[in-house]
Design a protein around this motif. Sequence first.
Motif, PDB file in Angstrom:
ATOM      1  N   SER A 338       9.448  10.710   0.935  1.00  0.00           N
ATOM      2  CA  SER A 338       9.229   9.775  -0.156  1.00  0.00           C
ATOM      3  C   SER A 338       7.888   9.099   0.067  1.00  0.00           C
ATOM      4  CB  SER A 338      10.337   8.726  -0.217  1.00  0.00           C
ATOM      5  OG  SER A 338      10.090   7.793  -1.257  1.00  0.00           O
ATOM      6  N   ALA A 339       7.032   9.111  -0.949  1.00  0.00           N
ATOM      7  CA  ALA A 339       5.682   8.580  -0.805  1.00  0.00           C
ATOM      8  C   ALA A 339       5.331   7.688  -1.988  1.00  0.00           C
ATOM      9  CB  ALA A 339       4.668   9.716  -0.705  1.00  0.00           C
ATOM     10  N   LEU A 340       4.541   6.675  -1.707  1.00  0.00           N
ATOM     11  CA  LEU A 340       3.995   5.820  -2.755  1.00  0.00           C
ATOM     12  C   LEU A 340       2.625   5.350  -2.304  1.00  0.00           C
ATOM     13  CD1 LEU A 340       4.259   4.260  -5.427  1.00  0.00           C
ATOM     14  CD2 LEU A 340       5.285   2.380  -4.136  1.00  0.00           C
ATOM     15  N   SER A 341       1.603   5.675  -3.089  1.00  0.00           N
ATOM     16  CA  SER A 341       0.233   5.278  -2.787  1.00  0.00           C
ATOM     17  C   SER A 341      -0.397   4.733  -4.056  1.00  0.00           C
ATOM     18  CB  SER A 341      -0.579   6.465  -2.268  1.00  0.00           C
ATOM     19  OG  SER A 341       0.026   7.051  -1.136  1.00  0.00           O
ATOM     20  N   GLY A 342      -1.250   3.721  -3.912  1.00  0.00           N
ATOM     21  CA  GLY A 342      -1.880   3.171  -5.107  1.00  0.00           C
ATOM     22  C   GLY A 342      -2.673   1.929  -4.825  1.00  0.00           C
ATOM     23  N   LEU A 343      -2.754   1.062  -5.827  1.00  0.00           N
ATOM     24  CA  LEU A 343      -3.528  -0.177  -5.735  1.00  0.00           C
ATOM     25  C   LEU A 343      -2.723  -1.345  -6.266  1.00  0.00           C
ATOM     26  CD1 LEU A 343      -6.070   2.027  -7.077  1.00  0.00           C
ATOM     27  CD2 LEU A 343      -7.071   0.395  -5.498  1.00  0.00           C
ATOM     28  N   ALA A 344      -2.778  -2.466  -5.536  1.00  0.00           N
ATOM     29  CA  ALA A 344      -2.152  -3.716  -5.955  1.00  0.00           C
ATOM     30  C   ALA A 344      -3.275  -4.716  -6.182  1.00  0.00           C
ATOM     31  CB  ALA A 344      -1.191  -4.217  -4.886  1.00  0.00           C
ATOM     32  N   ALA A 345      -3.320  -5.334  -7.360  1.00  0.00           N
ATOM     33  CA  ALA A 345      -4.465  -6.171  -7.741  1.00  0.00           C
ATOM     34  C   ALA A 345      -4.049  -7.586  -8.092  1.00  0.00           C
ATOM     35  CB  ALA A 345      -5.192  -5.533  -8.920  1.00  0.00           C
ATOM     36  N   THR A 346      -5.015  -8.481  -8.091  1.00  0.00           N
ATOM     37  CA  THR A 346      -4.803  -9.835  -8.588  1.00  0.00           C
ATOM     38  C   THR A 346      -4.580  -9.767 -10.095  1.00  0.00           C
ATOM     39  OG1 THR A 346      -7.201 -10.061  -8.837  1.00  0.00           O
ATOM     40  CG2 THR A 346      -6.217 -10.925  -6.809  1.00  0.00           C
ATOM     41  N   PRO A 347      -4.009 -10.820 -10.709  1.00  0.00           N
ATOM     42  CA  PRO A 347      -3.746 -10.779 -12.149  1.00  0.00           C
ATOM     43  C   PRO A 347      -4.982 -10.465 -12.989  1.00  0.00           C
ATOM     44  CG  PRO A 347      -2.555 -12.598 -11.168  1.00  0.00           C
ATOM     45  CD  PRO A 347      -3.435 -12.037 -10.087  1.00  0.00           C
ATOM     46  N   ASP A 348      -6.165 -10.920 -12.542  1.00  0.00           N
ATOM     47  CA  ASP A 348      -7.370 -10.641 -13.314  1.00  0.00           C
ATOM     48  C   ASP A 348      -8.016  -9.311 -12.941  1.00  0.00           C
ATOM     49  OD1 ASP A 348      -8.483 -11.131 -10.837  1.00  0.00           O
ATOM     50  OD2 ASP A 348      -9.483 -12.994 -11.411  1.00  0.00           O
ATOM     51  N   GLY A 349      -7.444  -8.621 -11.947  1.00  0.00           N
ATOM     52  CA  GLY A 349      -7.944  -7.304 -11.564  1.00  0.00           C
ATOM     53  C   GLY A 349      -9.206  -7.308 -10.739  1.00  0.00           C
ATOM     54  N   ARG A 350      -9.689  -8.468 -10.341  1.00  0.00           N
ATOM     55  CA  ARG A 350     -10.972  -8.525  -9.634  1.00  0.00           C
ATOM     56  C   ARG A 350     -10.859  -8.115  -8.177  1.00  0.00           C
ATOM     57  NH1 ARG A 350     -13.972 -14.041 -11.911  1.00  0.00           N
ATOM     58  NH2 ARG A 350     -14.090 -13.369 -14.105  1.00  0.00           N
ATOM     59  N   ARG A 351      -9.717  -8.394  -7.559  1.00  0.00           N
ATOM     60  CA  ARG A 351      -9.510  -8.009  -6.166  1.00  0.00           C
ATOM     61  C   ARG A 351      -8.280  -7.122  -6.079  1.00  0.00           C
ATOM     62  NH1 ARG A 351      -7.876 -11.998  -2.931  1.00  0.00           N
ATOM     63  NH2 ARG A 351      -8.617 -10.903  -1.077  1.00  0.00           N
ATOM     64  N   ALA A 352      -8.308  -6.203  -5.119  1.00  0.00           N
ATOM     65  CA  ALA A 352      -7.172  -5.282  -4.985  1.00  0.00           C
ATOM     66  C   ALA A 352      -7.055  -4.791  -3.557  1.00  0.00           C
ATOM     67  CB  ALA A 352      -7.327  -4.104  -5.937  1.00  0.00           C
ATOM     68  N   PHE A 353      -5.841  -4.461  -3.168  1.00  0.00           N
ATOM     69  CA  PHE A 353      -5.555  -3.772  -1.918  1.00  0.00           C
ATOM     70  C   PHE A 353      -5.127  -2.347  -2.249  1.00  0.00           C
ATOM     71  CE2 PHE A 353      -4.261  -7.979   0.181  1.00  0.00           C
ATOM     72  CZ  PHE A 353      -5.466  -8.073   0.860  1.00  0.00           C
ATOM     73  N   GLY A 354      -5.637  -1.409  -1.475  1.00  0.00           N
ATOM     74  CA  GLY A 354      -5.106  -0.055  -1.544  1.00  0.00           C
ATOM     75  C   GLY A 354      -3.944   0.069  -0.573  1.00  0.00           C
ATOM     76  N   PHE A 355      -2.953   0.870  -0.892  1.00  0.00           N
ATOM     77  CA  PHE A 355      -1.805   1.048  -0.007  1.00  0.00           C
ATOM     78  C   PHE A 355      -1.324   2.498  -0.052  1.00  0.00           C
ATOM     79  CE2 PHE A 355      -0.147  -0.203  -4.149  1.00  0.00           C
ATOM     80  CZ  PHE A 355       0.817   0.759  -4.388  1.00  0.00           C
ATOM     81  N   SER A 356      -0.720   2.917   1.029  1.00  0.00           N
ATOM     82  CA  SER A 356      -0.096   4.237   1.087  1.00  0.00           C
ATOM     83  C   SER A 356       1.071   4.160   2.055  1.00  0.00           C
ATOM     84  CB  SER A 356      -1.102   5.299   1.548  1.00  0.00           C
ATOM     85  OG  SER A 356      -0.499   6.572   1.571  1.00  0.00           O
ATOM     86  N   VAL A 357       2.278   4.356   1.547  1.00  0.00           N
ATOM     87  CA  VAL A 357       3.500   4.291   2.350  1.00  0.00           C
ATOM     88  C   VAL A 357       4.163   5.663   2.283  1.00  0.00           C
ATOM     89  CG1 VAL A 357       5.622   3.027   2.810  1.00  0.00           C
ATOM     90  CG2 VAL A 357       3.741   1.878   1.618  1.00  0.00           C
ATOM     91  N   LEU A 358       4.058   6.400   3.376  1.00  0.00           N
ATOM     92  CA  LEU A 358       4.583   7.773   3.435  1.00  0.00           C
ATOM     93  C   LEU A 358       5.770   7.793   4.392  1.00  0.00           C
ATOM     94  CD1 LEU A 358       1.196   9.717   3.800  1.00  0.00           C
ATOM     95  CD2 LEU A 358       2.271   8.795   1.727  1.00  0.00           C
ATOM     96  N   ILE A 359       6.922   8.228   3.900  1.00  0.00           N
ATOM     97  CA  ILE A 359       8.153   8.200   4.698  1.00  0.00           C
ATOM     98  C   ILE A 359       8.684   9.626   4.832  1.00  0.00           C
ATOM     99  CG2 ILE A 359      10.503   7.320   4.845  1.00  0.00           C
ATOM    100  CD1 ILE A 359       9.605   4.911   3.186  1.00  0.00           C
ATOM    101  N   ASN A 360       8.865  10.057   6.088  1.00  0.00           N
ATOM    102  CA  ASN A 360       9.442  11.371   6.374  1.00  0.00           C
ATOM    103  C   ASN A 360      10.798  11.198   7.045  1.00  0.00           C
ATOM    104  OD1 ASN A 360       7.002  12.612   5.599  1.00  0.00           O
ATOM    105  ND2 ASN A 360       6.174  12.401   7.655  1.00  0.00           N
ATOM    106  N   GLY A 361      11.681  12.148   6.847  1.00  0.00           N
ATOM    107  CA  GLY A 361      12.944  12.132   7.567  1.00  0.00           C
ATOM    108  C   GLY A 361      14.137  12.005   6.656  1.00  0.00           C
ATOM    109  N   LYS A 362      15.079  12.919   6.787  1.00  0.00           N
ATOM    110  CA  LYS A 362      16.234  12.939   5.895  1.00  0.00           C
ATOM    111  C   LYS A 362      17.270  11.883   6.252  1.00  0.00           C
ATOM    112  CE  LYS A 362      15.690  17.826   4.791  1.00  0.00           C
ATOM    113  NZ  LYS A 362      16.303  19.166   4.755  1.00  0.00           N
ATOM    114  N   ARG A 363      17.081  11.183   7.368  1.00  0.00           N
ATOM    115  CA  ARG A 363      18.073  10.176   7.769  1.00  0.00           C
ATOM    116  C   ARG A 363      17.969   8.915   6.926  1.00  0.00           C
ATOM    117  NH1 ARG A 363      17.788   9.392  14.118  1.00  0.00           N
ATOM    118  NH2 ARG A 363      19.508   7.979  13.588  1.00  0.00           N
TER     119      ARG A 363
END
Length: 387
Positions: A338-363
């Motif tokens: 299960s993976a989720l990658s993208g950008l999270a921004a301030t309400p005005d869009g001027r600042r943002a963090f990039g993120f990538s959360v990659l999860i492996n494993g059937k457990r």
Amino acid sequence: MTAVAAVELLGPDYRFHTRLVRDGDALVLVGDGDPSLQIQGLHALATRALASGALAGARRIVVDESAFTAERHGPGYDEPPGPGPSYLAPSGALSLSFNTVEVTTARHGAEVSVEVAPASEHVQVVNLARAGRGRALEATSTCEGGATRITVTGAAHARPTVLRRRICDPARFTGEAFAGIVAELGGPRLPVEAGSASAHATEVASLASPPLVEILASALKYSNNFTSEQVLRTLGRRMTGGPGSFAAGRAALAAFWRAAGNAPEELVAENGSGLSLRGRVSPRGLVRVLALTRDEGAPAAALLPALAAAGGEGTLRMRLAGGRGRVRGKTGTIGGVSALSGLAATPDGRRAFGFSVLINGKRLPLARSRRLQDKVVLTLLGHLDGA
């Protein structure tokens, strides 16, 4: 990553061109790898051919897919004996409707109807569905004697049931659909064969695709594997000058990955969509690639609206409601991943963090993986608000 590389290397306004040429007694459909070609486009080409008189004396339709190698599926695409799901659609230089058909089944009293769209004589229907009660309705796509056979079984309901299934031979599928349109418009019903246009062929009509950045929305918002593979092979073709292959496309991705400042060992790409249990990528590297979408001078900046929107459009429509208007990203889900990658921004869009959360494993159950990913993103939003 395939989408960012393509926009950076080909440009956001890059367009595919499907051509119709006259070559002796043949009308030749020449594919360019367009992932977005639909039946309306073929109708436009046929209309122009009839209006120009190009059908006079034509005896056959030739489908030319020489822009790509003969490969149909990229490495990592397993061939299960299942129903032929759309996410395993084949790739080809001349393709139509994502190389899938919609199979619509409905009960009319004691009768059961099955319709397939787009219509093509390449697709044969075996209707074994019955009215009344019984096991669930199913449509299975198989390759039989060079054609696609759709077998429908189970109990049909009065309300139409729509299932999407892949086809077997993209060029034949497209050519037969085009031949049917020509006949419907009053032209002759011409046979279809494989081949290539000669250097002396004369162009009759050409169809330009939407800009690349718009085409990529189907891959980024809705995880359309087919689009990603078409774009990967196009990258390989444009970077090498030869027919588009998966190997050439992977080489282009690897070169782009390094140019973005990433270590070569942090990427093992089997194909363009990520449909692979052997592919590997680092979250740090993905965030570096995503950073290009925040660079106003970079072509990749045009991709941001094509990403899925939290609580809005695409695969994030039911997730991250608290990030509506502030989070855009790309999901990825296969068995044990299960993976989720993208950008999270301030309400005005001027600042943002990039993120990538990659999860492996059937457990770890999928639902819990997604909750963890969403918690990380919402935490980032809170940090942005407090900064």
